[in-house]
Design a protein around this motif. Structure first.
Motif, PDB file in Angstrom:
ATOM      1  N   GLU A  50      -9.061 -11.775   3.839  1.00 57.91           N
ATOM      2  CA  GLU A  50      -9.123 -11.182   2.514  1.00 57.91           C
ATOM      3  C   GLU A  50      -8.044 -10.130   2.402  1.00 57.91           C
ATOM      4  OE1 GLU A  50     -13.017  -9.663   1.838  1.00 57.91           O
ATOM      5  OE2 GLU A  50     -13.991 -11.557   2.263  1.00 57.91           O
ATOM      6  N   ALA A  51      -7.700  -9.787   1.184  1.00 57.33           N
ATOM      7  CA  ALA A  51      -6.680  -8.760   0.955  1.00 57.33           C
ATOM      8  C   ALA A  51      -7.217  -7.400   1.375  1.00 57.33           C
ATOM      9  CB  ALA A  51      -6.294  -8.743  -0.515  1.00 57.33           C
ATOM     10  N   LEU A  52      -6.304  -6.478   1.693  1.00 56.65           N
ATOM     11  CA  LEU A  52      -6.705  -5.116   2.036  1.00 56.65           C
ATOM     12  C   LEU A  52      -7.336  -4.446   0.825  1.00 56.65           C
ATOM     13  CD1 LEU A  52      -3.573  -3.928   4.046  1.00 56.65           C
ATOM     14  CD2 LEU A  52      -5.823  -4.502   4.959  1.00 56.65           C
ATOM     15  N   ASP A  53      -8.296  -3.572   1.075  1.00 58.50           N
ATOM     16  CA  ASP A  53      -8.964  -2.845  -0.013  1.00 58.50           C
ATOM     17  C   ASP A  53      -7.969  -1.950  -0.737  1.00 58.50           C
ATOM     18  OD1 ASP A  53     -11.355  -3.970   0.715  1.00 58.50           O
ATOM     19  OD2 ASP A  53     -11.952  -2.271   1.976  1.00 58.50           O
ATOM     20  N   GLU A  54      -8.234  -1.740  -2.003  1.00 57.11           N
ATOM     21  CA  GLU A  54      -7.402  -0.832  -2.801  1.00 57.11           C
ATOM     22  C   GLU A  54      -7.546   0.603  -2.299  1.00 57.11           C
ATOM     23  OE1 GLU A  54      -5.389  -1.625  -5.477  1.00 57.11           O
ATOM     24  OE2 GLU A  54      -5.772  -3.741  -5.108  1.00 57.11           O
ATOM     25  N   ASP A  55      -8.730   0.931  -1.755  1.00 53.48           N
ATOM     26  CA  ASP A  55      -9.006   2.296  -1.303  1.00 53.48           C
ATOM     27  C   ASP A  55      -8.390   2.603   0.057  1.00 53.48           C
ATOM     28  OD1 ASP A  55     -10.520   2.306  -3.581  1.00 53.48           O
ATOM     29  OD2 ASP A  55     -12.423   1.978  -2.538  1.00 53.48           O
ATOM     30  N   SER A  56      -8.022   1.565   0.826  1.00 57.66           N
ATOM     31  CA  SER A  56      -7.518   1.795   2.174  1.00 57.66           C
ATOM     32  C   SER A  56      -6.111   2.386   2.148  1.00 57.66           C
ATOM     33  CB  SER A  56      -7.514   0.494   2.974  1.00 57.66           C
ATOM     34  OG  SER A  56      -6.543  -0.385   2.462  1.00 57.66           O
ATOM     35  N   LYS A  57      -5.725   2.958   3.273  1.00 57.41           N
ATOM     36  CA  LYS A  57      -4.390   3.535   3.392  1.00 57.41           C
ATOM     37  C   LYS A  57      -3.357   2.430   3.270  1.00 57.41           C
ATOM     38  CE  LYS A  57      -6.078   6.844   6.738  1.00 57.41           C
ATOM     39  NZ  LYS A  57      -5.996   7.323   8.106  1.00 57.41           N
ATOM     40  N   PRO A  58      -2.195   2.725   2.709  1.00 53.70           N
ATOM     41  CA  PRO A  58      -1.157   1.693   2.673  1.00 53.70           C
ATOM     42  C   PRO A  58      -0.712   1.366   4.096  1.00 53.70           C
ATOM     43  CG  PRO A  58      -0.336   3.781   1.793  1.00 53.70           C
ATOM     44  CD  PRO A  58      -1.786   3.950   2.050  1.00 53.70           C
ATOM     45  N   PRO A  59      -0.581   0.092   4.394  1.00 49.97           N
ATOM     46  CA  PRO A  59      -0.256  -0.279   5.772  1.00 49.97           C
ATOM     47  C   PRO A  59       1.212  -0.020   6.110  1.00 49.97           C
ATOM     48  CG  PRO A  59      -0.351  -2.233   4.416  1.00 49.97           C
ATOM     49  CD  PRO A  59      -0.777  -1.076   3.542  1.00 49.97           C
ATOM     50  N   MET A  60       1.457   0.105   7.398  1.00 44.69           N
ATOM     51  CA  MET A  60       2.817   0.175   7.904  1.00 44.69           C
ATOM     52  C   MET A  60       3.244  -1.283   8.129  1.00 44.69           C
ATOM     53  SD  MET A  60       4.291   2.401  11.146  1.00 44.69           S
ATOM     54  CE  MET A  60       2.663   2.542  11.774  1.00 44.69           C
ATOM     55  N   VAL A  61       4.312  -1.697   7.455  1.00 41.35           N
ATOM     56  CA  VAL A  61       4.755  -3.087   7.515  1.00 41.35           C
ATOM     57  C   VAL A  61       6.020  -3.173   8.361  1.00 41.35           C
ATOM     58  CG1 VAL A  61       5.480  -5.096   6.189  1.00 41.35           C
ATOM     59  CG2 VAL A  61       3.796  -3.536   5.232  1.00 41.35           C
ATOM     60  N   ALA A  62       5.910  -3.868   9.488  1.00 40.00           N
ATOM     61  CA  ALA A  62       7.062  -4.144  10.334  1.00 40.00           C
ATOM     62  C   ALA A  62       7.525  -5.558  10.007  1.00 40.00           C
ATOM     63  CB  ALA A  62       6.690  -4.026  11.805  1.00 40.00           C
ATOM     64  N   SER A  63       8.804  -5.701   9.633  1.00 35.83           N
ATOM     65  CA  SER A  63       9.318  -6.995   9.187  1.00 35.83           C
ATOM     66  C   SER A  63      10.440  -7.472  10.085  1.00 35.83           C
ATOM     67  CB  SER A  63       9.857  -6.888   7.755  1.00 35.83           C
ATOM     68  OG  SER A  63       8.865  -6.420   6.885  1.00 35.83           O
ATOM     69  N   VAL A  64      10.574  -8.780  10.170  1.00 32.80           N
ATOM     70  CA  VAL A  64      11.705  -9.402  10.848  1.00 32.80           C
ATOM     71  C   VAL A  64      12.247 -10.466   9.898  1.00 32.80           C
ATOM     72  CG1 VAL A  64      10.234 -11.027  12.133  1.00 32.80           C
ATOM     73  CG2 VAL A  64      12.531 -10.520  12.956  1.00 32.80           C
ATOM     74  N   ASN A  73       8.688  -0.150   6.661  1.00 30.57           N
ATOM     75  CA  ASN A  73       8.537   0.401   5.318  1.00 30.57           C
ATOM     76  C   ASN A  73       8.216   1.894   5.325  1.00 30.57           C
ATOM     77  OD1 ASN A  73       5.885   0.291   6.222  1.00 30.57           O
ATOM     78  ND2 ASN A  73       5.074  -0.253   4.218  1.00 30.57           N
ATOM     79  N   ILE A  74       8.653   2.623   6.330  1.00 31.21           N
ATOM     80  CA  ILE A  74       8.403   4.053   6.445  1.00 31.21           C
ATOM     81  C   ILE A  74       9.722   4.798   6.287  1.00 31.21           C
ATOM     82  CG2 ILE A  74       7.592   5.901   7.979  1.00 31.21           C
ATOM     83  CD1 ILE A  74       5.345   4.060   7.157  1.00 31.21           C
ATOM     84  N   GLY A  75       9.719   5.862   5.513  1.00 30.16           N
ATOM     85  CA  GLY A  75      10.901   6.712   5.402  1.00 30.16           C
ATOM     86  C   GLY A  75      11.928   6.175   4.422  1.00 30.16           C
ATOM     87  N   ASP A  76      13.148   6.691   4.563  1.00 32.36           N
ATOM     88  CA  ASP A  76      14.203   6.334   3.614  1.00 32.36           C
ATOM     89  C   ASP A  76      15.048   5.147   4.077  1.00 32.36           C
ATOM     90  OD1 ASP A  76      15.300   7.631   5.741  1.00 32.36           O
ATOM     91  OD2 ASP A  76      16.635   8.926   4.569  1.00 32.36           O
ATOM     92  N   THR A  77      14.695   4.518   5.183  1.00 29.74           N
ATOM     93  CA  THR A  77      15.470   3.393   5.705  1.00 29.74           C
ATOM     94  C   THR A  77      14.718   2.078   5.548  1.00 29.74           C
ATOM     95  OG1 THR A  77      14.552   3.741   7.904  1.00 29.74           O
ATOM     96  CG2 THR A  77      16.650   4.841   7.405  1.00 29.74           C
TER      97      THR A  77
END
Length: 141
Positions: A50-64, A73-77
């Protein structure tokens, strides 16, 4: 005159050496079996995804991406490629600030499975307790 008694040939097999060898092999296999097993620990959901709850913290997304470049998706980079060492350092720092932040992996469809697993291993070494896999929510016909 010297009389010899006839001895019967011994027809029993001595199994003690075989038992010794079997016990040594058992110990060797018991010691080496955990060393052979390799893998990445992933906490799989018990029910349908299921999708993450709207109330939960935004996740840290590591992409390749398809070229094997890493993004976070953290910071200005967020749109700049980074090395594996930089990604691991930033993830470890974020986990020290907020250990409850969810972490998900976003892999390009053209990227090899090996590169996604390498990213997951990198996150595991950075101290991430569990990793989620990001999927596309669009329905295929």
């Amino acid at each position: 005159m010297y009389v010899r008694k006839k001895r019967k040939p011994v027809s029993e097999i001595n199994v003690v050496p075989y038992i010794d060898v079997m016990l040594v092999l058992l110990i060797i296999f018991m010691v080496t079996a955990p060393l052979i097993t390799q893998g990445v620990k992933v906490d799989l959901p018990k029910a349908s995804a299921e999708a993450l709850d709207e109330d939960s913290k935004p996740p840290m997304v590591a992409s390749v991406d398809a070229e094997g470049n890493y993004y976070l998706n953290i910071g200005d980079t967020q749109d700049k490629a980074m090395s594996a060492v930089d990604l691991a350092t930033i993830v470890a720092a974020q986990l020290q600030k907020d250990p409850d932040i969810p972490v998900v992996v976003n892999g390009d469809g053209a990227v090899s499975y090996s590169q996604v697993v390498q990213l997951m291993v990198l996150l595991q070494r950075a101290g991430v307790p569990s990793v989620g896999l990001m999927t596309d929510s669009s329905e295929q016909k």
